[in-house]
Design a protein around this motif. Structure first.
Motif, mmCIF file in Angstrom:
data_model
loop_
_atom_site.group_PDB
_atom_site.id
_atom_site.type_symbol
_atom_site.label_atom_id
_atom_site.label_comp_id
_atom_site.label_asym_id
_atom_site.label_seq_id
_atom_site.Cartn_x
_atom_site.Cartn_y
_atom_site.Cartn_z
ATOM 1 N N THR A 55 16.111 88.093 20.146
ATOM 2 C CA THR A 55 17.101 88.466 19.705
ATOM 3 C C THR A 55 16.890 87.548 18.166
ATOM 4 O O THR A 55 16.648 86.154 18.293
ATOM 5 N N GLU A 136 15.676 89.662 25.127
ATOM 6 C CA GLU A 136 15.864 91.002 25.279
ATOM 7 C C GLU A 136 15.238 92.055 25.810
ATOM 8 O O GLU A 136 15.410 92.494 26.430
ATOM 9 N N GLU A 256 17.945 94.404 27.355
ATOM 10 C CA GLU A 256 18.879 94.161 26.789
ATOM 11 C C GLU A 256 20.033 96.125 26.590
ATOM 12 O O GLU A 256 20.853 96.149 27.094
ATOM 13 N N HIS A 257 18.491 96.591 25.569
ATOM 14 C CA HIS A 257 18.877 97.849 25.694
ATOM 15 C C HIS A 257 19.482 99.010 26.918
ATOM 16 O O HIS A 257 20.157 99.621 26.834
ATOM 17 N N TRP A 262 20.432 90.196 29.156
ATOM 18 C CA TRP A 262 19.605 89.342 28.385
ATOM 19 C C TRP A 262 19.666 87.877 29.105
ATOM 20 O O TRP A 262 20.291 87.582 30.097
#
Length: 704
Positions: A55, A136, A256-257, A262
């Motif tokens: 991040t 992430e 994360e996506h 996370w």
């Protein structure tokens, strides 16, 4: 510039340290490394062996879409160390890199297993800086250039096999060219790159609800393959796409996506990715599955069940369907013993008088179903020479369970301040020590008070992205739970090493080798149509070792002899999960069940070491003919199923026996009622099956 060239277990690896002190993985294949295959407009810049996305870090350079390329600080990691050692498994490589800006240090592990062309890979991330870093994405394995051998375009020569999976539609392999998946070559060859990626993932606790966590890609021009599996019981992700003139593969656990994962990694903390395995083979799918089968056996918990392959009767499928009582069980127990079964499992419903779905959780036997108690029935099973078992769904608690509202909320998955509900059940959080105590107490009671030696461990909900309790994200909570469950399971097997626990999730919806490196046996399907089940049976060894693949065999009350034979052959090369109303069978049809189980006991010593192959190819549900072969020492077994084919003759190529003198017999049924012939020069077995719905199992014997 410095290079390491390593060959281990037939896999060639080439590493390079650039003038900028970056390490690159240039090659991972059974094929030889050829320098000229690296040509692109950026050289080897994008051949990163690790990807990590943090991040707040800028992703510079040429990048389109959401692909995990040019990750930051992944692109600026600097080489620190390359360690090469050996342990009891085989060779171990450790590649260490570091980013000075974030203070993150990555160690990529590659564990070889002697004699097997598969490598187990994972990544450790250590925060050696002074600030927290938000993870992430972290790759467990990254390789660019998987298409580089050969002259033709990647969208012509590369064929990707994706194992689709679903309830009662398990193991549905589909083959695609990259062009068919939207990745046609449309740019100058030296610079291929796009925003399109083939993205295959799972989010949640059912690790195989849409795909088995594995894949296979074949270079048809070079006749060589790359294959992989992700060894995780929760969320996972893999992608294939193009970058800088080549095609890459990236494997990971949750992101994360894609998976709401996370992780806030604080100074001094370490995060370890989920393990993955990657292999390479000369040849096609059969050769790849040879290596993967050997590897799966190597990583699996040592246990007697996979040595003995004992026959299980389960009273559910095409039988009691979750409505057991002592009166119903006694005649079935007698018939199961008469058939030759060695375990007898009472399936769901043993803990409730009526509708039980939303009331599970305490796991206390229902006295009205079992007058005199469950132990009495367990003792009766033992008196018939079988070991008793029961069904459990221990990871959930029904909303109407008396215990459900007496425990604190942190027993459960929570999101947005609410307990997560699915199908009228709560998901228990195995990070909670009280949940562990509850689960262990249930196992202790079943084993010590009721004498249970077999547990069918089912799981029938999908709680989604995870839990926010004591976690940096929902996905972080889920990953912690997944790992805590595996740790609990390890403890149960240490405590009860002889206990057999079957991995079941509405059939085969958690068919992964995080679970199967612990569990000795895997439910393959809830498929109720024995004719369609032949596809599951034939394809099962692509995802599970044959000795772990439990297949239902459930002769129908109103069937005929060919139906019984077909049903039994579904299971004979794997693990027999016998069911069906055996009490209702005629003596002739019961005789076919007994013959099959007796025959199985003579061949199971071969099954536990056999390697699978598919004479007519991997099966589709619409195929009129299905086949599965097992290659053993001096002997092959081939199961053949005819499914409403108008043709009564099938020719089965057996390439590895071409030119060999082979004696063929019909192993089951003994009175074959079919014709067959071995063609030595062509290496082909031709068989003529008698009915439009029929099956036979052949033995091919030869000098080893």
């Amino acid at each position: 510039m410095k290079r390491w060239e390593i060959t281990e277990n037939r896999i060639h690896l080439v590493w390079e340290i650039t003038d900028k002190n970056e390490i690159k993985l240039l090659h991972f294949s059974v094929l030889d490394f050829e320098e000229e295959n690296l040509a692109s407009d950026t050289g080897v810049q994008s051949f990163y062996p690790q990807e990590i996305l943090v991040t707040g870090q800028d992703r510079v350079g040429e990048r389109h879409g959401s692909k995990y390329i040019q990750t930051s600080p992944g692109y600026r990691m600097k080489y620190v160390d390359f360690r090469d050692s050996r342990n009891e498994k085989g060779r171990l490589l450790e590649i260490v890199t570091k980013d000075d800006i974030t203070g993150l240090e990555l160690t990529s592990y590659m564990q070889f297993y002697d004699g097997i062309s598969v490598v187990r890979c994972w990544t450790e991330v250590a925060n050696k800086g002074s600030e927290p870093q938000g993870l992430e994405y972290v790759s467990s394995f990254a390789l660019n250039g998987i298409d580089k051998e050969g002259l033709t375009d990647f969208d012509d020569k590369m064929e990707l096999w994706i194992p689709h999976n679903s309830w009662e539609k398990e193991l549905c392999w589909q083959k695609y060219t990259l062009r068919e998946l939207g990745m046609a070559a449309s740019q100058p060859e030296i610079m291929h790159r796009s925003s399109k990626a083939v993205e295959i993932s799972n989010t949640g606790n059912w690790s195989a609800k849409e795909y088995i966590p594995m894949g296979y890609i074949h270079n048809r021009e070079m006749n060589a393959s790359l294959f992989w599996q992700i060894e995780h019981n929760g969320s996972w992700y893999w992608e294939i796409s193009d970058q800088d003139g080549h095609v890459y593969l990236k494997l990971s656990g949750p992101t994360e996506h894609h998976n709401s994962w996370w992780k806030n990694l604080k100074p001094g903390e370490m995060f370890v990715t989920v393990p993955v395995s990657v292999g390479s083979a000369a040849g096609g799918f059969d050769e790849a599955m040879d290596e993967l089968t050997k590897y799966r056996r190597a990583i699996r918990r040592v246990n007697d069940d996979n040595e003995k392959l004992q026959v299980i009767f389960n009273d559910y499928m095409n039988c009691l369907f979750g409505d057991p009582t002592t009166d119903k069980e006694i005649p079935l127990i007698d018939k199961a013993a008469e058939a030759g079964c060695e375990y007898y499992c009472i399936d769901c419903g043993w803990y409730s008088e009526g509708y039980w779905w939303d009331g599970v959780g305490e796991w206390l036997p229902c006295e009205k179903r079992f007058p005199g108690g469950l132990r009495k029935l367990m003792d009766y099973i033992r008196s018939k020479g079988m070991i008793p078992g029961v069904w459990l769904e221990l990871e959930v608690m029904g909303i109407k369970c008396p215990k459900a509202d007496r425990v604190p909320d942190d027993w459960y998955f929570m999101r947005h301040g609410k307990k997560v509900l699915d199908r009228s059940r709560y998901q228990l959080d195995f990070r909670n020590p009280q949940v562990i105590e509850h689960a262990t107490e249930v196992i202790d009671r079943l084993v010590n008070e009721y004498g249970v030696g077999y547990i069918k461990m089912d799981y029938n909900i999908e709680p989604g992205i995870g839990t926010e309790v004591n976690a940096d994200s929902s996905g972080d909570g889920l990953l912690g739970h997944n790992r805590a469950y595996l740790n609990w399971l390890d403890g149960i097997f240490r405590k009860y090493p002889d206990l057999i626990i079957e991995n079941c999730s509405s059939g085969g919806l958690r068919m992964d080798y995080a679970m199967l490196s612990r569990y000795s046996i895997q439910s393959t399907s809830d498929q109720e149509d024995y004719i369609r089940y032949a596809t599951v049976s034939a394809n099962a060894p692509s995802a599970v070792t044959p000795e772990q693949a439990a297949v239902w065999s459930y002769p129908l009350t109103d069937g005929d002899s060919e139906e019984v034979i077909f049903n039994m052959i579904n299971a004979l090369l794997l693990r027999i999960h016998q069911s069906g109303h055996l009490v209702n069978l005629s003596p002739e049809r019961m005789g076919y069940v007994q013959e099959a189980i007796a025959y199985y006991k003579t061949i199971r010593k071969d099954i536990k070491t056999a390697l699978p192959y598919w004479p007519t190819g991997i099966s589709q549900y619409t195929d009129p003919w299905v086949s599965l072969g097992l290659r053993c020492e001096g002997k092959d077994y081939i199961a053949v199923w005819r499914r409403n084919s108008q043709e009564d003759i099938i020719t089965l190529p057996v390439a590895h026996l071409k030119g060999r003198d082979v004696k063929v017999i019909c192993g089951y049924p003994g009175k074959a009622g079919c014709e067959f012939h071995w063609n030595r020069e062509a290496g082909e077995l031709t068989a003529k099956l008698p009915a439009r719905i029929s099956a036979r199992l052949f033995e091919l014997r030869y000098e080893a």
